[in-house]
Design an enzyme around this catalytic site. Structure first.
Site, PDB file in Angstrom:
ATOM      1  N   GLU A  72      -6.164  -3.772  10.313  1.00 49.44           N
ATOM      2  CA  GLU A  72      -5.013  -3.447  11.080  1.00 49.44           C
ATOM      3  C   GLU A  72      -5.440  -2.108  12.217  1.00 49.44           C
ATOM      4  OE1 GLU A  72      -2.742  -1.613   7.149  1.00 49.44           O
ATOM      5  OE2 GLU A  72      -4.837  -0.640   7.164  1.00 49.44           O
ATOM      6  N   ASN A 129       0.764  -0.768   0.234  1.00 54.81           N
ATOM      7  CA  ASN A 129      -0.287   0.133   0.018  1.00 54.81           C
ATOM      8  C   ASN A 129       1.133   1.809  -0.092  1.00 54.81           C
ATOM      9  OD1 ASN A 129      -1.847   2.306   0.444  1.00 54.81           O
ATOM     10  ND2 ASN A 129      -2.188   1.367   2.653  1.00 54.81           N
ATOM     11  N   TRP A 130       1.175   1.666  -1.052  1.00 50.74           N
ATOM     12  CA  TRP A 130       1.898   2.581  -1.264  1.00 50.74           C
ATOM     13  C   TRP A 130       1.534   4.107  -0.583  1.00 50.74           C
ATOM     14  CZ3 TRP A 130       4.781   2.454  -6.947  1.00 50.74           C
ATOM     15  CH2 TRP A 130       5.572   1.360  -6.676  1.00 50.74           C
ATOM     16  N   LYS A 131      -0.445   4.815  -0.300  1.00 55.06           N
ATOM     17  CA  LYS A 131      -0.393   5.431  -0.238  1.00 55.06           C
ATOM     18  C   LYS A 131      -0.560   6.421  -1.123  1.00 55.06           C
ATOM     19  CE  LYS A 131      -0.279   3.857   4.798  1.00 55.06           C
ATOM     20  NZ  LYS A 131      -0.393   3.872   6.163  1.00 55.06           N
ATOM     21  N   GLY A 151       2.106   3.167  10.558  1.00 57.08           N
ATOM     22  CA  GLY A 151       3.030   3.944  10.562  1.00 57.08           C
ATOM     23  C   GLY A 151       4.119   4.466  11.474  1.00 57.08           C
ATOM     24  N   HIS A 194     -10.141   2.072   4.857  1.00 56.49           N
ATOM     25  CA  HIS A 194      -8.475   1.783   5.718  1.00 56.49           C
ATOM     26  C   HIS A 194      -8.929   3.722   5.742  1.00 56.49           C
ATOM     27  CE1 HIS A 194      -4.426   2.675   6.291  1.00 56.49           C
ATOM     28  NE2 HIS A 194      -3.877   2.154   5.771  1.00 56.49           N
ATOM     29  N   SER A 222       2.250  -0.641  10.383  1.00 56.50           N
ATOM     30  CA  SER A 222       4.179  -1.364  10.960  1.00 56.50           C
ATOM     31  C   SER A 222       4.812  -2.760  10.762  1.00 56.50           C
ATOM     32  CB  SER A 222       4.515  -0.850  12.673  1.00 56.50           C
ATOM     33  OG  SER A 222       4.009   0.341  12.292  1.00 56.50           O
ATOM     34  N   GLY A 240       2.664  -0.577   4.333  1.00 52.04           N
ATOM     35  CA  GLY A 240       2.748   0.566   3.937  1.00 52.04           C
ATOM     36  C   GLY A 240       3.751   1.035   3.738  1.00 52.04           C
TER      37      GLY A 240
HETATM   38  P1  PGA Z   1       2.493   0.694   7.376  1.00 54.54           P
HETATM   39  O1  PGA Z   1       1.081   1.242   6.518  1.00 54.54           O
HETATM   40  O2  PGA Z   1       3.366  -0.413   7.427  1.00 54.54           O
HETATM   41  O3  PGA Z   1       2.701   1.836   7.023  1.00 54.54           O
HETATM   42  O4  PGA Z   1       2.235   0.479   9.588  1.00 54.54           O
HETATM   43  C1  PGA Z   1      -0.273  -0.192   7.122  1.00 54.54           C
HETATM   44  C2  PGA Z   1      -0.988   0.680   6.294  1.00 54.54           C
HETATM   45  O5  PGA Z   1      -1.548   1.898   6.929  1.00 54.54           O
HETATM   46  O6  PGA Z   1      -1.915  -0.615   5.554  1.00 54.54           O
END
Ligand code: PGA
Length: 253
Positions: free
Chosen positions: A165, A12-14, A171, A97, A208, A229
């Site tokens: 999640e 998930n590159w956001k 994050g 999300h 994370s 992410g």
């Molecule tokens: P993260 O994000 O791996 O940076 O914690 C995961 C996500 O929000 O899908």
């Protein structure tokens, strides 16, 4: 047909990277790490879907999107329909999300509509659920089940994936205890089993996930894969996650 032993890795590159050139570069690294693996999904921003699709070419890596509009017909300025995503080569779409719930005020009713729109076009939704604050596994599972029940209310199809999640673990520096992730997912799966279902719904873990903690998670049978992410934007990190997910027995825990 899902084979739950082959854990899915969803990138998930956001809202990164900021250029198509960089998106191509990262996609090249992921495609090369994945090799013949057909259980890796790259979900770039909409702006980079076609660039990433070009890089994927004939490789078995799958293309994902990070959102989809509900079925509002043709008058929804700024939105992208499930059919457009399908036409662009997308097979999976992240829905609900926590960042969309928080920043764009998406509620469960809207998420339910998005699920229906994606399923109607044959896309596989990756439905994100998770508790806001750190809770004991039983309470965390209940918070997730409450969300999930609304998100899939009235939906008969079980051709979707759930991503557990915990919002507090996304994050940042806070990490969930792997046993807690597995127990919460177990609770979610028990709930899903009580709903009409011809095939089990896979449940991923996200929050994370990194190279240095993937081995603590990968051995749990309850966890069918990972939604990654920030680590998925770094070639070394995501290649390490893919390799350790596929070949955990070569490593020591
Ligand atoms: P993260 O994000 O791996 O940076 O914690 C995961 C996500 O929000 O899908």
């Amino acid at each position: 047909m899902w084979t739950l032993k082959n854990k899915l890795v969803v990138c998930n590159w956001k809202s990164e990277p900021q250029s198509a050139a960089e998106a191509r570069r990262i996609a090249e690294e992921i495609v090369s790490s994945a090799g013949t693996d057909d259980r890796v999904v790259i979900a770039p921003s909409l702006a980079h879907l076609s660039a990433v699709r070009e890089i994927i070419g004939d490789a078995p890596v799958l293309l994902g999107a990070q959102d989809v509009m509900p079925d509002l017909g043709s008058v929804a300025t700024g939105e992208v329909s499930a059919r457009m995503l399908k036409d662009a080569g997308v097979s999976h779409v992240i829905i609900g999300h926590s960042e969309r719930r928080r920043f764009f005020h998406e509620d469960d009713a809207l998420i339910n509509e998005k699920m229906r729109a994606a399923l109607a076009e044959g896309l596989t939704p990756i439905l994100c659920i998770g508790e806001e604050e750190r809770l004991d596994p039983g309470l965390a599972a209940q918070a997730c089940i409450d969300q999930l029940a609304l998100d899939i209310e009235g939906i008969v199809s079980r051709q979707f994936i759930v991503a557990y999640e915990p919002v507090w673990a996304i994050g940042g520096n806070k990490q969930i205890e792997p046993e807690q992730a597995a127990q919460t997912i177990d609770g979610i799966k028990k709930y899903l089993a009580t709903t009409e279902s011809e095939s089990p719904v896979p449940v991923l873990y996200g929050g994370s996930v990194r190279c240095d903690n993937i081995l603590s998670l990968v051995y749990f049978d309850q966890i069918d894969g990972f939604l990654v992410g920030s680590a998925s934007l770094h070639g070394d990190a995501i290649s390490c996650i893919i390799n350790k997910t596929r070949n955990p027995d070569r490593e020591t825990r």
